[in-house]
Design a protein around this motif. Structure first.
Motif, PDB file in Angstrom:
ATOM      1  N   GLN A 311       0.836  -1.193   0.000  1.00  0.00           N
ATOM      2  CA  GLN A 311       0.000   0.000   0.000  1.00  0.00           C
ATOM      3  C   GLN A 311       0.876   1.249   0.000  1.00  0.00           C
ATOM      4  OE1 GLN A 311      -3.254   0.346  -0.308  1.00  0.00           O
ATOM      5  NE2 GLN A 311      -3.621  -1.850  -0.378  1.00  0.00           N
ATOM      6  N   PRO A 312       0.814   2.071  -1.061  1.00  0.00           N
ATOM      7  CA  PRO A 312       1.542   3.342  -1.059  1.00  0.00           C
ATOM      8  C   PRO A 312       0.821   4.372  -0.209  1.00  0.00           C
ATOM      9  CG  PRO A 312       0.336   3.094  -3.109  1.00  0.00           C
ATOM     10  CD  PRO A 312       0.112   1.829  -2.334  1.00  0.00           C
ATOM     11  N   HIS A 313       1.590   5.300   0.345  1.00  0.00           N
ATOM     12  CA  HIS A 313       1.010   6.374   1.155  1.00  0.00           C
ATOM     13  C   HIS A 313       1.932   7.580   1.007  1.00  0.00           C
ATOM     14  CE1 HIS A 313      -1.426   8.251   4.194  1.00  0.00           C
ATOM     15  NE2 HIS A 313      -0.403   8.404   5.026  1.00  0.00           N
ATOM     16  N   GLY A 314       1.590   8.484   0.072  1.00  0.00           N
ATOM     17  CA  GLY A 314       2.479   9.600  -0.228  1.00  0.00           C
ATOM     18  C   GLY A 314       3.781   9.077  -0.813  1.00  0.00           C
ATOM     19  N   PRO A 315       4.925   9.522  -0.274  1.00  0.00           N
ATOM     20  CA  PRO A 315       6.217   9.044  -0.786  1.00  0.00           C
ATOM     21  C   PRO A 315       6.633   7.711  -0.180  1.00  0.00           C
ATOM     22  CG  PRO A 315       6.585  10.677   0.920  1.00  0.00           C
ATOM     23  CD  PRO A 315       5.080  10.597   0.727  1.00  0.00           C
ATOM     24  N   LEU A 316       5.784   7.101   0.625  1.00  0.00           N
ATOM     25  CA  LEU A 316       6.134   5.859   1.306  1.00  0.00           C
ATOM     26  C   LEU A 316       5.382   4.672   0.706  1.00  0.00           C
ATOM     27  CD1 LEU A 316       6.009   7.089   5.027  1.00  0.00           C
ATOM     28  CD2 LEU A 316       7.979   7.028   3.490  1.00  0.00           C
ATOM     29  N   LEU A 317       5.945   3.504   0.939  1.00  0.00           N
ATOM     30  CA  LEU A 317       5.323   2.258   0.527  1.00  0.00           C
ATOM     31  C   LEU A 317       5.363   1.307   1.721  1.00  0.00           C
ATOM     32  CD1 LEU A 317       4.239   0.347  -1.788  1.00  0.00           C
ATOM     33  CD2 LEU A 317       6.613  -0.365  -2.081  1.00  0.00           C
ATOM     34  N   PHE A 318       4.223   0.705   2.051  1.00  0.00           N
ATOM     35  CA  PHE A 318       4.127  -0.223   3.165  1.00  0.00           C
ATOM     36  C   PHE A 318       3.925  -1.632   2.619  1.00  0.00           C
ATOM     37  CE2 PHE A 318       3.063   3.864   4.823  1.00  0.00           C
ATOM     38  CZ  PHE A 318       3.502   3.872   6.147  1.00  0.00           C
ATOM     39  N   SER A 319       4.693  -2.574   3.128  1.00  0.00           N
ATOM     40  CA  SER A 319       4.536  -3.975   2.720  1.00  0.00           C
ATOM     41  C   SER A 319       4.238  -4.825   3.950  1.00  0.00           C
ATOM     42  CB  SER A 319       5.788  -4.503   2.017  1.00  0.00           C
ATOM     43  OG  SER A 319       6.919  -4.450   2.875  1.00  0.00           O
ATOM     44  N   GLY A 320       3.265  -5.737   3.810  1.00  0.00           N
ATOM     45  CA  GLY A 320       2.919  -6.679   4.863  1.00  0.00           C
ATOM     46  C   GLY A 320       3.098  -8.085   4.359  1.00  0.00           C
ATOM     47  N   SER A 321       3.372  -9.015   5.273  1.00  0.00           N
ATOM     48  CA  SER A 321       3.749 -10.354   4.842  1.00  0.00           C
ATOM     49  C   SER A 321       3.090 -11.436   5.672  1.00  0.00           C
ATOM     50  CB  SER A 321       5.277 -10.498   4.926  1.00  0.00           C
ATOM     51  OG  SER A 321       5.698 -11.843   4.769  1.00  0.00           O
ATOM     52  N   ALA A 322       3.102 -12.649   5.124  1.00  0.00           N
ATOM     53  CA  ALA A 322       2.634 -13.818   5.852  1.00  0.00           C
ATOM     54  C   ALA A 322       3.566 -14.177   6.994  1.00  0.00           C
ATOM     55  CB  ALA A 322       2.501 -15.005   4.895  1.00  0.00           C
ATOM     56  N   ASP A 323       4.776 -13.613   7.017  1.00  0.00           N
ATOM     57  CA  ASP A 323       5.675 -13.868   8.148  1.00  0.00           C
ATOM     58  C   ASP A 323       5.326 -12.992   9.349  1.00  0.00           C
ATOM     59  OD1 ASP A 323       6.678 -11.310   7.653  1.00  0.00           O
ATOM     60  OD2 ASP A 323       8.596 -11.992   6.854  1.00  0.00           O
ATOM     61  N   GLY A 324       4.293 -12.150   9.207  1.00  0.00           N
ATOM     62  CA  GLY A 324       3.859 -11.312  10.307  1.00  0.00           C
ATOM     63  C   GLY A 324       4.582 -10.002  10.420  1.00  0.00           C
ATOM     64  N   SER A 325       5.336  -9.593   9.410  1.00  0.00           N
ATOM     65  CA  SER A 325       6.112  -8.357   9.496  1.00  0.00           C
ATOM     66  C   SER A 325       5.544  -7.275   8.590  1.00  0.00           C
ATOM     67  CB  SER A 325       7.583  -8.610   9.134  1.00  0.00           C
ATOM     68  OG  SER A 325       7.713  -8.959   7.776  1.00  0.00           O
ATOM     69  N   VAL A 326       5.774  -6.024   9.005  1.00  0.00           N
ATOM     70  CA  VAL A 326       5.432  -4.844   8.204  1.00  0.00           C
ATOM     71  C   VAL A 326       6.713  -4.069   7.971  1.00  0.00           C
ATOM     72  CG1 VAL A 326       4.196  -2.642   8.185  1.00  0.00           C
ATOM     73  CG2 VAL A 326       3.093  -4.668   9.119  1.00  0.00           C
ATOM     74  N   LYS A 327       6.922  -3.598   6.759  1.00  0.00           N
ATOM     75  CA  LYS A 327       8.102  -2.775   6.473  1.00  0.00           C
ATOM     76  C   LYS A 327       7.690  -1.502   5.753  1.00  0.00           C
ATOM     77  CE  LYS A 327      11.546  -6.374   6.737  1.00  0.00           C
ATOM     78  NZ  LYS A 327      12.788  -6.949   6.185  1.00  0.00           N
ATOM     79  N   VAL A 328       8.434  -0.448   6.028  1.00  0.00           N
ATOM     80  CA  VAL A 328       8.155   0.872   5.468  1.00  0.00           C
ATOM     81  C   VAL A 328       9.288   1.233   4.515  1.00  0.00           C
ATOM     82  CG1 VAL A 328       7.589   3.260   5.994  1.00  0.00           C
ATOM     83  CG2 VAL A 328       7.081   1.478   7.670  1.00  0.00           C
ATOM     84  N   TRP A 329       8.928   1.591   3.289  1.00  0.00           N
ATOM     85  CA  TRP A 329       9.913   1.889   2.244  1.00  0.00           C
ATOM     86  C   TRP A 329       9.719   3.312   1.746  1.00  0.00           C
ATOM     87  CZ3 TRP A 329      12.993  -2.407   1.153  1.00  0.00           C
ATOM     88  CH2 TRP A 329      12.502  -3.635   1.611  1.00  0.00           C
ATOM     89  N   GLU A 330      10.794   3.886   1.270  1.00  0.00           N
ATOM     90  CA  GLU A 330      10.731   5.204   0.658  1.00  0.00           C
ATOM     91  C   GLU A 330      11.133   5.082  -0.800  1.00  0.00           C
ATOM     92  OE1 GLU A 330      12.139   9.679   1.766  1.00  0.00           O
ATOM     93  OE2 GLU A 330      13.691   8.147   1.757  1.00  0.00           O
ATOM     94  N   VAL A 331      10.339   5.705  -1.667  1.00  0.00           N
ATOM     95  CA  VAL A 331      10.663   5.705  -3.095  1.00  0.00           C
ATOM     96  C   VAL A 331      11.634   6.840  -3.346  1.00  0.00           C
ATOM     97  CG1 VAL A 331       9.764   5.907  -5.435  1.00  0.00           C
ATOM     98  CG2 VAL A 331       8.391   4.786  -3.660  1.00  0.00           C
ATOM     99  N   GLU A 332      12.822   6.508  -3.802  1.00  0.00           N
ATOM    100  CA  GLU A 332      13.822   7.542  -4.097  1.00  0.00           C
ATOM    101  C   GLU A 332      13.390   8.299  -5.342  1.00  0.00           C
ATOM    102  OE1 GLU A 332      18.002   6.023  -2.301  1.00  0.00           O
ATOM    103  OE2 GLU A 332      17.457   5.245  -4.254  1.00  0.00           O
ATOM    104  N   ARG A 333      13.421   9.615  -5.221  1.00  0.00           N
ATOM    105  CA  ARG A 333      12.881  10.454  -6.290  1.00  0.00           C
ATOM    106  C   ARG A 333      13.832  10.624  -7.464  1.00  0.00           C
ATOM    107  NH1 ARG A 333       7.821   9.636  -5.788  1.00  0.00           N
ATOM    108  NH2 ARG A 333       6.856  10.529  -3.957  1.00  0.00           N
ATOM    109  N   GLU A 334      15.133  10.525  -7.253  1.00  0.00           N
ATOM    110  CA  GLU A 334      16.070  10.622  -8.374  1.00  0.00           C
ATOM    111  C   GLU A 334      17.380   9.964  -7.986  1.00  0.00           C
ATOM    112  OE1 GLU A 334      17.984  14.657  -8.836  1.00  0.00           O
ATOM    113  OE2 GLU A 334      16.094  15.218  -7.907  1.00  0.00           O
ATOM    114  N   ARG A 335      18.147   9.533  -8.989  1.00  0.00           N
ATOM    115  CA  ARG A 335      19.427   8.878  -8.761  1.00  0.00           C
ATOM    116  C   ARG A 335      20.559   9.885  -8.871  1.00  0.00           C
ATOM    117  NH1 ARG A 335      19.046   4.976  -6.055  1.00  0.00           N
ATOM    118  NH2 ARG A 335      21.073   4.262  -6.778  1.00  0.00           N
ATOM    119  N   LYS A 336      21.526   9.761  -8.001  1.00  0.00           N
ATOM    120  CA  LYS A 336      22.706  10.623  -8.077  1.00  0.00           C
ATOM    121  C   LYS A 336      23.708  10.020  -9.040  1.00  0.00           C
ATOM    122  CE  LYS A 336      22.251  12.457  -3.394  1.00  0.00           C
ATOM    123  NZ  LYS A 336      22.899  12.611  -2.069  1.00  0.00           N
ATOM    124  N   ALA A 337      24.240  10.856  -9.914  1.00  0.00           N
ATOM    125  CA  ALA A 337      25.207  10.377 -10.893  1.00  0.00           C
ATOM    126  C   ALA A 337      26.468   9.915 -10.182  1.00  0.00           C
ATOM    127  CB  ALA A 337      25.545  11.497 -11.889  1.00  0.00           C
ATOM    128  N   GLY A 338      27.045   8.820 -10.683  1.00  0.00           N
ATOM    129  CA  GLY A 338      28.296   8.335 -10.111  1.00  0.00           C
ATOM    130  C   GLY A 338      28.141   7.721  -8.738  1.00  0.00           C
TER     131      GLY A 338
END
Length: 545
Positions: A311-338
């Protein structure tokens, strides 16, 4: 006086067996003959369980009466023992064994206090006055909202066409799109309750659906030489494929092979104006895909078991699993060269933002989640809704069932700030939807109809007049349409209130979870036909990067 009634081993065994059998119904694949036979035994098992619960209830009532009588007898006996005799009163303290320092408390030794019976009230601070002035308004507003839902009426529309259980639903305008274990994706026109499209292309059960936002549809349409007004839908399956469908044309425009069963997916936007398909796999991976090329952008082993919700929520992404865990991810908006990263520039990979060790005891399989600010509401294969503060790791629980043996398959936020949760009672097989107000979690009502099936997926939208439309899927696909207040049409649902659901959040690990722990600690019953379960690890892991 008396503790909670301990369940007999046979009751715990029957509940565990029913839980395992019910898990067969949510498997993304078709059932074997042996598994189908087990499903056919549900009614007999429930009847046996109902008889045992009734017997134990009678025993419990008798024990309760005995405890009350025993308690009263103990109190009477204690009063008789404690009553001082006249002879002992005449002897005074010195002859009763108190021969040493006896301190007399004099009136002047008592602490100062007002001479009256009522102490003087302290003046309220400005903050207290403001809080007290707001409380009646808030309480009044909640009572009004609760009253409006207690009188709500709904019409039910059945959408018939799938030959197996419905596993996922999304809504686009006046259309419902459903995915099924029968391998098809269907498009339904709600006002006419008719099937508009039957999209066949998967070779295994469809597990998840997603919608490509309109702002990203133009670039995708250009890449496949279609009109810019085309709308696109995503579907994932146990056949290890993502299919991108052109909704208006009714055809697939791109197939992406993922090398493992797709158990969850969503479309996420990036600041550069592009977008990515994010998927969860049966093996616990979270992966990103370019919808224009089908190329894999990033693959992360996120969980120890299947990813059940994204489930996305603004710039974040939440993942839930059958292992009983929740993780919070951030979508990086741009890549730094090099930067030395092997991921190509512009692919906007995700990174683990934060994780917090929250609950020392493991959590059950996560079936769905919905984030709201710093809070995530989580549905599991236990009877409570778990409320996680993902920033601190604190966990509390909201009651979602009248009994201690239930499953919460769906948690969903409506467009007007309500929390809608499914409730399936393993003991009785009864299914319903519970409604709460946000952000205060106030319980409003429970809605259902006789013989309602288990709700495995849920979505909602508001009509132009502000009325509610919900759609639930499982053994059947049903649209709930709220009737106008001035309508004379009879409601097809029953609205009731369950007293045990009115309590507020309780801390994780409280006594109300004891029955769930009893089931887990009971001797093992064959697990070969059970759905994916957690490995017992702590249910939220966070690493600051």
């Amino acid at each position: 006086m008396s503790g909670s009634l301990i369940l007999s081993p046979e009751i715990r065994k029957l509940r565990k067996k029913l839980r395992q059998i019910e898990n067969l119904e949510v498997l993304p694949r078709g059932l074997t003959c042996e598994e189908a036979d087990k499903l056919a035994r549900r009614a007999a098992l429930r009847k046996r369980l109902a008889d045992l619960l009734k017997q134990q209830s009678l025993v419990g009532n008798q024990q309760e009466k005995q405890c009350v009588v025993g308690y009263l007898q103990e109190e009477v006996e204690q009063c008789i023992v404690d009553e001082p005799s006249e002879e002992k009163e005449r002897e005074g303290p010195m002859k009763r064994g108190h021969s040493e320092d006896i301190t007399r408390v004099l009136p002047q030794d008592l602490p100062d206090r007002p001479s009256g019976l009522v102490q003087a009230k302290s003046k309220d601070s400005p903050a207290d006055k403001k809080r007290k002035s707001e409380e009646p308004t808030t309480e009044s507003g909640f009572k009004t909202l609760k009253g409006s839902w207690e009188g709500a009426r709904f019409r039910l529309r059945s959408l018939e066409g799938h030959s197996d259980i419905i596993t996922c639903i999304i809504v686009v305008d006046d259309y419902v799109i459903s995915g099924s274990r029968d391998t098809t994706v269907k498009v339904w026109h709600v006002p006419t309750a008719s099937e508009e499209r039957n999209l066949g292309g998967h070779t295994g059960g469809v597990t998840c659906l997603g919608l490509v936002p309109q702002e990203h549809s133009i670039a995708l349409a250009e890449s496949v030489s279609l009109d810019g007004a085309e709308r696109f839908v995503l579907s994932g399956s146990v056949d290890s494929a993502i299919i991108i469908w052109a909704l208006n044309r009714g055809c697939s425009v791109r197939n992406i092979y993922t090398y493992s069963s797709v158990t969850a997916l969503h479309f996420i936007s990036t600041a550069r104006g592009g977008g990515r398909i994010v998927t969860g796999s049966e093996g616990g991976k979270v992966e990103l895909w370019d919808p224009l090329t089908g190329q894999n952008c990033q693959s992360v082993r996120a969980h120890e078991d299947a990813v059940t919700s994204l489930q996305p929520h603004g710039p974040l992404l939440f993942s839930g699993s059958a292992d009983g865990s929740v993780k919070v991810w951030e979508v990086e908006r741009e890549r730094k060269a090099g930067g030395g990263d092997c991921v190509p520039r512009g692919f906007s990979p995700i990174r683990l933002l934060k994780s917090c060790d929250s609950n020392p005891s493991s959590l059950a399989l996560i079936r769905s989640l919905t984030p709201r600010g710093k809070v995530v509401y989580i549905g599991t294969d236990h009877s409570n809704i778990h409320k996680l503060d993902w920033k601190t790791g604190a966990v509390s629980k909201l009651a979602n069932h009248s009994s201690g043996s239930g499953v919460t398959d769906c948690v969903w936020q409506t467009g007007d700030g309500l929390l809608l949760t499914s409730s399936f009672d393993l003991d009785t097989g009864e299914s319903s939807l519970n409604l709460r107000s946000l952000p205060d979690d106030g319980y409003l009502a429970t809605l259902s109809w006789p013989d309602a099936p288990r709700f495995l997926c849920l979505s909602s939208w508001l009509t132009g007049s502000g009325g509610h439309r919900w759609v639930t899927g499982g053994r059947s696909l049903t649209v709930w349409e709220q009737l106008p207040a001035n309508s004379r049409e009879r409601s097809e649902i029953t609205i009731r209130r369950i007293t045990s659901l009115e309590s507020g959040p309780t801390e994780s690990g409280s006594e109300e979870e004891s029955e769930e722990k009893q089931e887990e600690e009971d001797e093992d019953i064959s697990q070969d036909s059970e759905g994916p379960r957690g490995s017992g690890i702590s249910w939220i892991h966070c690493i600051l990067l």
